[in-house]
Structures are given as C-alpha cells and as structure tokens.
Design an enzyme around this catalytic site. Structure first.
Site, short mmCIF file in Angstrom:
data_model
loop_
_atom_site.label_atom_id
_atom_site.label_comp_id
_atom_site.label_asym_id
_atom_site.label_seq_id
_atom_site.Cartn_x
_atom_site.Cartn_y
_atom_site.Cartn_z
N GLU A 96 0.87 -1.25 -0.12
CA GLU A 96 -0.07 -0.03 -0.02
C GLU A 96 0.84 1.30 -0.16
OE1 GLU A 96 -2.65 -0.55 3.12
OE2 GLU A 96 -3.71 -2.29 2.24
N LYS A 156 -15.39 -1.71 2.83
CA LYS A 156 -14.85 -2.15 1.33
C LYS A 156 -15.85 -2.70 0.46
CE LYS A 156 -10.75 -3.27 3.67
NZ LYS A 156 -9.78 -4.46 4.39
#
EC number: 4.2.1.11
Length: 431
Positions: free
Chosen positions: A208, A340
């Site tokens: 990330e 999500k």
C-alpha cells in the site's frame, strides 16, 4: 430530465491489479453510446465472512488466481439479464444480480463479477446525466471531504518484515482542508523516509505504499512516525494523529494473540490492555480490527476500556455486511465500520451498511484494498455518503495516489460548498 435509459451491453475483461494478480474490469454501454467502466480491487488479509471472490484455480495460469470464470459470468449470465434494464435504477440492477446469484455470499457469480457490473452501471448512469459520480450517488448533500487515514508503515501480511501489526497510519485531523491534509501527509511521508534511512533501516515499500522496515517492535513503528511528524514541523496529537490496523485475525491462534515479532502471546484481556497502554502513551485516534473477527468477547472488553476515547473500527469483524454489523451494534462492540465495496459485492448493499452504521452512531471509513487498480470509485463514494474518513494507502504508488488526486478534483469542484471536518469526523469519541 430523462429517467430511463437502457443498458445495451455489459462486457467484462481480465486485467491486472497492483499486486500483479488478475482482477475484473467491466464496461457498461447505454443506448445513446454512453459508457461506464469500473475495475474491482482485491484484499490480502481477507475476513472469513467476506463475499466470495471467484478465482479460476488453474495453477498453470496466474498461479490459480485467474478470474476468467467471473468474467464469463458477467459476459453471459449477468449480461443476458441486465441488457434492456434501466441503468438509472441501481437498486433493481443490484437486486437482479443478487437473485441471479442466489447464494448468501455471492459464491455462484462471484462478488468480483457483481461489483464490477454494479459500479460500471453507476458510472454509466452518472456519465449519462452529466454528473460527477459522487453527485449521482449522494445527491445535493454530498459535500464532505475526508480525513485521510494514510498507511505509512506496513507490517503483517502487507510486508515481509518482523512487525506483527499490519498498518501504522497517520490522520491529519488538525488540517484546515483536504488539500492541506494531503500536503501534511506527504511531508511526513518524506520525513519518515529520511528518518528511517538515517537510522539504517530499509525504505522499500509494501503493498500500500508504506515503508516496510525491519523494526525491533510494533511500538518502535509508532515512535519513528512520531519523530517524522515532528521533523515535518507538525505537532502529534494536534495536527496529526496515529491510527493502527493490527489485523488481529491474522495473529489470533487458539484463543490468544501471537505477537511473534516481540515473542509475546497475549490473552484477549491482555491484548486490550496492550492497546490501552499504547493509547495512553501516544496520540492514537483509531484502531481497526484490534481484536479477531470472531473474538466478540475480546471486542467487548476493548470497547468498554477505550471505546469512548478511540475510534474502534470493525473490518474483518463486520465485512461491510449488515447482518454482522447489526450483531455488533446489539452487543455494543466497536464504534465504527470499515467500508470495502468488494466485501459485500454491490453498491446498494454497501450504501445500506453505511446507513445502518450512521443510524447507530457508528462512524464509517471508506477503504481501498491492498490489491488496487487505477479505479477511483471510493474517492467519489466517501464524498457521496459524507463519511468523513478514507483509507487508501500512502501518498505513493499510483493506484493509491489516483484516489487522492480524484479527491483534489472533487474538492476543487465543490469549492466553497466543500467541508473538511477534521476532528469533527470523530463525532462519537471524546478527543
């Protein structure tokens, strides 16, 4: 304004995500030639109760991670049903796919197939109406720019190092605007890189975009971030706060938490006390998945200890699922939900989860996955629902930066109407 426009084509293809794994991209075309395109993300540490991400399992291709079955499901089963439907009726589109799938967890068609179609339809509809996606989803009240929850040190499943906790993040809740918040985070990111280098640590990055140094302990990660915040000219606990994502389900074994990097095994009570000590010592404003997804008792202990002072976010715990969230609300565990899209598989179900959370006084944090694409839907989604917080990685790696850049565009478009809430985004804790 026209309120009916037919879908004439639904087409999917296999593309690559940021971890070099296949994922699904979908194009939806309307009768006037308007097109909407969406690509689906994928997680590394996934909750056991997430909707099913359909993979081919053919080890001779992409190590079994191909998504041609999901692509085929879009191009045949789903397309056959959706062609001719009104793209402006998102609820009907998503309901049709859910019924076509017929399982509790999207196991037949695949959440990756369904989500790609769901989002591509929303984008096509927004394009047809000449609106930004956040306006189409959220209407005239969509105006809140989010506080970034920026992952700058990676551990756990997101990196190859000896740090047990998965993510160490910064949140510029003291910034006056989103663009200033982004600048502050960028400066801290650079300061952290030079700090790590000066201490002899590696500055390679994880999935990330955060750094993945081989630190001696989890606490050292917090200490070095505090140092970087100060080095960048900001005050920890005033300008910038710390957020953690331990991803505790990944270290939960036989009813205990195994901090292998530190050589410690803790009971749920001890793990809760571990967080209490960290929160007393450092300006920690948010902890995500502090306890494992099925350790409801541990969650209750943690919530009772610090739920009034620290945002406690359920990710693996809730998996963007209203049934799991309803249980958490009833039991009084956590005070926030991570959102999500691919955990549940359609835009409609995602919006339902956010609405349920907000009705119960839980905050909502809109999130990326560790396997991302250049798709920027979550940037529009977080503004559409006025969630006030977004988690989408470090200010590095273009699949992360794409979301931040889209938010800069939205901030510019909203102009004086836009609102950056800062600390007010944490409305259900005392800070």
């Amino acid at each position: 304004m026209k309120n009916y426009i037919e879908i004439v084509d639904v087409y999917a293809r296999q593309i690559l995500d940021s971890r070099c794994n296949p994922t699904v991209e979908v194009e939806v075309e309307l009768e006037d030639g308007t097109v909407g395109v969406a690509a689906v993300p994928s997680g590394a540490s996934t909750g056991a109760f997430e909707a099913v991400e359909l993979r081919d399992g053919d080890e001779s291709k992409y190590l079994g991670k191909g998504v041609l079955k999901a692509v085929d499901n879009v191009n045949t089963i789903i397309a056959d049903e959706l062609v001719g439907m009104n793209v402006l009726d998102q609820v009907a589109i998503d309901k049709t796919m859910i019924e076509l799938d017929g399982t509790d967890n999207k196991a037949k068609l695949g959440a990756n197939a369904m989500l790609g179609v769901s989002l591509a339809c929303a984008k096509a509809a927004a394009n047809f109406l000449g609106m930004s996606l956040y306006q189409y989803i959220g209407g005239v009240n969509a105006k809140v720019l989010p506080v970034p929850m920026m992952n700058i040190i990676n551990g756990g499943k997101h990196a190859d190092n000896n740090v047990d906790l998965q993510e160490f993040m910064i949140m510029p809740a003291g910034a006056p605007s989103f663009s200033e918040a982004l600048r502050m985070c960028s400066e801290v990111y650079h300061a952290l890189k030079s700090t790590l280098k000066s201490q002899g640590y590696d500055t390679g990055v994880g999935d990330e975009g955060g750094f993945a140094p081989n630190l001696k302990s989890n606490e050292e990660a917090i200490v070095v971030i505090i140092e970087a915040i100060k080095k960048a000219g900001y005050t920890p606990g005033k300008d910038i706060f710390i957020a953690l994502d331990p991803a505790s389900s990944e270290i939960f074994e036989d009813g205990k938490y195994n901090l292998a990097g530190e050589g410690r095994v803790l009971t749920p009570e001890e793990m809760a006390n571990y967080y209490v000590e960290l929160a007393e010592k450092y300006p920690i404003i948010s902890i995500e998945d502090g306890m494992a997804e099925e350790d409801w008792d541990g969650w209750k202990i943690l919530t009772e200890k610090i739920g009034d002072k620290v945002q406690l976010v359920g990710d693996d715990l809730f998996v963007t699922n209203t049934e799991r969230l309803a249980k958490g609300i009833k039991l009084g565990v956590a005070n926030s939900i991570l959102i999500k899209l691919n955990q549940i598989g359609t835009l409609t179900e995602t919006l339902n989860a956010i609405e349920m959370a907000e009705r119960a006084g839980y905050t909502a944090v809109v999130s990326h996955r560790s396997g991302e694409t250049e798709d920027t839907t979550i940037a529009d989604l977080v503004v559409a629902v006025n969630a006030g917080q977004i988690k989408t990685g470090a200010p590095a790696r273009s699949e992360r930066v794409a979301k931040y850049n889209q938010l800069l565009r939205i901030e510019e478009e909203l102009n004086d109407m836009g609102e950056y809430r800062g600390l007010k985004a944490f409305y259900n804790i005392n800070k």
